[in-house]
Design a protein around this motif. Sequence first.
Motif: not given
Length: 251
Positions: A61-82
Amino acid sequence: MATVSANTWNRGIFLALRNLVHLIAAVHFWFGILFDFKYVYPPEDHPAYKPLTSFGGKFRYLTILGAIFQAFYFTLCVVNDFIGTNEHHPKRPSKLRTFKDYIFATFAFPLAMNVAISFWSIYAIDRELILPKSFESFFPHWLNHVMHTNIVIFILLELFTSYRQYPKRKTGFTGLLIFNILYVIWIHIIKYKSDRWVYPILEVLSLPQRIGFIVFIGVFGISFYFVGEYLNNKIWANELKLTKSSGKKHK
């Protein structure tokens, strides 16, 4: 002096809230994904049981793949914030920051918009073509909104609150195009292996209609690369001009 202090204080609050949103989004999407994989399965006598537990599983499902990309992206944001930088005009943008911006432009924004708009549009026409009512017995409403609604809310918040430079169009657009082509190949492999289309809507379409639908959805999906680029250039126009002028000075 008081005005400067107030501005500094307000900016500090804004940055703290933005960083908090990054953390909430990352936890929110990872929780939804893990909950989905661990608990969301139909009874064995349900028509969806075999597809969800056979070849491809939920990765079909593209839904799951899309959610994984969102999770990965916002995890990158958190790492970048720190450990990275959110400066608008750093002398040398870190590889982490550049990579984060690439993921937003190429995958996170286009997939979020495509998944949400495609899903709710088909749902409005006939929900049985995208999320049959029988799924309500095992697929909770809140998770449906995590996967199909909140992705747009969080990605638009990110678009308006975090400055970024889009990658060169050739690089970014090519990445999204390759992803879309691979996904079309992927759902045909699943059809070949299981003799069942991933999405119910593909079952009711004739071959010419199916080809037209896939082409339309593909073009629709990759068009969001240009939508994101256009909005980013409008929202951050002044900062982008300063970045370009700053880059010329450092040459």
